[in-house]
Design a protein around this motif. Structure first.
Motif, PDB file in Angstrom:
ATOM      1  N   TYR A 192       0.865  -1.179   0.000  1.00 45.31           N
ATOM      2  CA  TYR A 192       0.000   0.000   0.000  1.00 45.31           C
ATOM      3  C   TYR A 192       0.902   1.229   0.000  1.00 45.31           C
ATOM      4  CZ  TYR A 192      -3.692   3.296   1.403  1.00 45.31           C
ATOM      5  OH  TYR A 192      -4.575   4.347   1.457  1.00 45.31           O
ATOM      6  N   CYS A 193       0.725   2.091  -0.980  1.00 42.76           N
ATOM      7  CA  CYS A 193       1.494   3.336  -1.099  1.00 42.76           C
ATOM      8  C   CYS A 193       0.527   4.467  -1.432  1.00 42.76           C
ATOM      9  CB  CYS A 193       2.510   3.280  -2.231  1.00 42.76           C
ATOM     10  SG  CYS A 193       3.794   2.041  -2.059  1.00 42.76           S
ATOM     11  N   MET A 228       3.741   7.981   1.621  1.00 41.70           N
ATOM     12  CA  MET A 228       3.893   6.905   2.604  1.00 41.70           C
ATOM     13  C   MET A 228       3.820   5.555   1.901  1.00 41.70           C
ATOM     14  SD  MET A 228       1.964   6.307   6.293  1.00 41.70           S
ATOM     15  CE  MET A 228       2.656   7.750   7.093  1.00 41.70           C
ATOM     16  N   SER A 229       4.648   4.620   2.371  1.00 40.00           N
ATOM     17  CA  SER A 229       4.638   3.267   1.802  1.00 40.00           C
ATOM     18  C   SER A 229       4.804   2.256   2.917  1.00 40.00           C
ATOM     19  CB  SER A 229       5.755   3.104   0.772  1.00 40.00           C
ATOM     20  OG  SER A 229       7.012   3.417   1.332  1.00 40.00           O
ATOM     21  N   ASP A 230       4.213   1.075   2.729  1.00 38.06           N
ATOM     22  CA  ASP A 230       4.464  -0.003   3.673  1.00 38.06           C
ATOM     23  C   ASP A 230       5.734  -0.725   3.228  1.00 38.06           C
ATOM     24  OD1 ASP A 230       3.510  -1.647   1.504  1.00 38.06           O
ATOM     25  OD2 ASP A 230       3.139  -3.207   2.988  1.00 38.06           O
ATOM     26  N   GLY A 248      -1.569  -0.410  -5.011  1.00 40.58           N
ATOM     27  CA  GLY A 248      -1.623  -1.599  -4.161  1.00 40.58           C
ATOM     28  C   GLY A 248      -2.995  -1.741  -3.532  1.00 40.58           C
ATOM     29  N   GLU A 249      -3.022  -2.164  -2.294  1.00 38.80           N
ATOM     30  CA  GLU A 249      -4.285  -2.422  -1.569  1.00 38.80           C
ATOM     31  C   GLU A 249      -4.897  -1.099  -1.124  1.00 38.80           C
ATOM     32  OE1 GLU A 249      -7.107  -3.333  -0.832  1.00 38.80           O
ATOM     33  OE2 GLU A 249      -6.586  -5.352  -0.138  1.00 38.80           O
ATOM     34  N   SER A 277      -1.092  -8.719   3.966  1.00 38.17           N
ATOM     35  CA  SER A 277      -0.002  -8.547   3.007  1.00 38.17           C
ATOM     36  C   SER A 277       0.453  -7.092   2.928  1.00 38.17           C
ATOM     37  CB  SER A 277      -0.415  -9.074   1.625  1.00 38.17           C
ATOM     38  OG  SER A 277      -1.343  -8.217   1.025  1.00 38.17           O
ATOM     39  N   VAL A 278      -0.105  -6.242   3.792  1.00 41.29           N
ATOM     40  CA  VAL A 278       0.407  -4.881   3.986  1.00 41.29           C
ATOM     41  C   VAL A 278       0.935  -4.848   5.412  1.00 41.29           C
ATOM     42  CG1 VAL A 278      -0.173  -2.425   4.058  1.00 41.29           C
ATOM     43  CG2 VAL A 278      -1.323  -3.920   2.409  1.00 41.29           C
ATOM     44  N   GLY A 279       2.204  -4.415   5.592  1.00 40.82           N
ATOM     45  CA  GLY A 279       2.773  -4.559   6.924  1.00 40.82           C
ATOM     46  C   GLY A 279       3.675  -3.422   7.358  1.00 40.82           C
TER      47      GLY A 279
END
Lengths: 258, 258
Positions: free
Chosen positions: B3-4, B16-18, B150-151, B189-191
């Motif tokens: 997720y970005c 922001m990015s995971d 992403g998500e 799957s996003v962490g």
């Protein structure tokens, strides 16, 4: 697409479904995705459907025995001894319809569908199930007290953070309106009006059933009020202070100065 | 997954990015998905990546000229006259990497990837782009002032309702923490940790860059405080009154009494 939710709380069950169906972005219609059956004082059943409309309507018609004249119908769905047996019947009917369209391997996702099914039969507690295209199902419990089918992501965070087993049925209805409003704002394939069904535990009869349009004053209040409420909630969180973070140990972030 | 988010506001840009990458649910790692370049006083660039990690890392390495010894690098990404030209270079590089892996038709989604790209070059305003696997891209504007890759679904409603072009950069950082927290709670799957980059308009240098772990006191405050804030916001909405709805005209809902 579709968005449907079934919530199980101590006070009973609350169901909500949208009504949009589409065959392409340029071909949309309104359709009922919530079907209920009632034998007052004996049982109440509610079924929410997502997926291929031909599949789910066919399954509901079979469950409803629509091939028989209305006066002669005795749908098997109303004669099962338990909710588990009823869920099994629904799952088998759904699988039969899908294999009838796509062959025995259920291989084509094109004809797929799924249901949320809940209700209560006299002498037993209310129960809630998520029924899959393969005909099998899972039941709601302490750890998974609600089910969503269709476009579930946009409206999920608010349910996760707000749901409480001791909520009133009215608060459940309010929560679902917020969850649906968040979804409607992000996915055009989920659309108004919404169908709401409230079932009060041990009443053994259909409770409030209503259709919510975009013009309903209460829905408008929730939809508009929620934006303001969220902004206020956001403002109430402590501010991010970049200066405090500059004091943190910097990591190697790969920034390259030429 | 990934997720970005990149947000464009009057005050500048916030990214922001995971950091989670996975090859199956039983094979997860932490990886940096945020790359920045800086020529102080002249330009600042930030790139967020989603998709196949081999693809996006290869594209970033090519953009960074990592085939050349560090002392001899003059990355083309730092010599483009405009942000548009820079986005074009990134898009072309991405497409080349993907076709190199999957053949000229870009047919395999397996090797796909996408970028959010933003920054500023001296004498021009800050700009923000969403770059696709095909190498083409769209730019943020008044009507679409942020991009997610992403998500994106779980964290989208809060951005839609709270984003305002006049927000401070600190409030943008707070907003992204809330949006990421909602996503983290729903998709494994996003962490954590999260990478945050703040760019102040016309500063032409990297602003605050930090990595946020689950142990950061401010992040914990936001994560825990947001649940309470949401509950309070929900309680503040007027209650649903079933009795008022019973007075509405009932629709034919197909309830069948046996």
């Amino acid at each position: 697409m579709t968005y449907c939710v079934g919530l199980l709380v101590d006070a009973g069950l609350v169901f909500m479904s949208d009504t949009r169906t589409n065959a392409g972005i340029d071909n949309i219609s309104t359709v009922l995705k919530m079907k209920t059956w009632e034998v007052p004082g004996e049982r109440f059943l509610c079924l929410l459907s997502a997926g291929n409309l031909a599949t789910t309507q066919s399954a509901v018609s079979l469950l409803d025995e629509r091939m028989v004249a209305p006066s002669e119908r005795q749908p098997a769905i109303l004669t099962q001894p338990t909710m588990f047996q009823t869920a099994k019947l629904i799952g088998e009917t759904l699988r039969e319809v899908i294999t009838g369209s796509s062959g025995p391997q259920c291989s084509s996702p094109m004809f797929s569908g799924s249901f949320i099914f809940g209700g209560q039969i006299k002498g037993m507690p209310p129960r809630l199930f998520n029924i899959y295209a393969e005909g099998n199902f899972v039941e709601a419990g302490e750890d998974n007290p609600f089910f969503q089918i269709g476009e579930h992501k946009y409206g999920r965070p608010i349910i996760i953070r707000t749901y409480d087993r001791s909520m009133s049925l009215a608060d459940c209805a309010k929560l679902l309106m917020v969850s649906f409003d968040s979804t409607l704002r992000s996915n055009l394939s989920v659309g108004l009006p919404l169908d709401l069904q409230i079932y009060e535990r041990d009443s053994l009869r259909a409770g409030l059933r209503t259709r919510i349009t975009g013009e309903d004053p209460y829905y408008k209040t929730v939809s508009e009020g929620w934006s303001d409420a969220l902004k206020n909630a956001f403002d109430a969180l402590p501010a991010f202070n970049p200066d405090a973070w500059r004091e943190h140990e910097e990591i190697d972030v790969g920034t390259q100065a030429a």
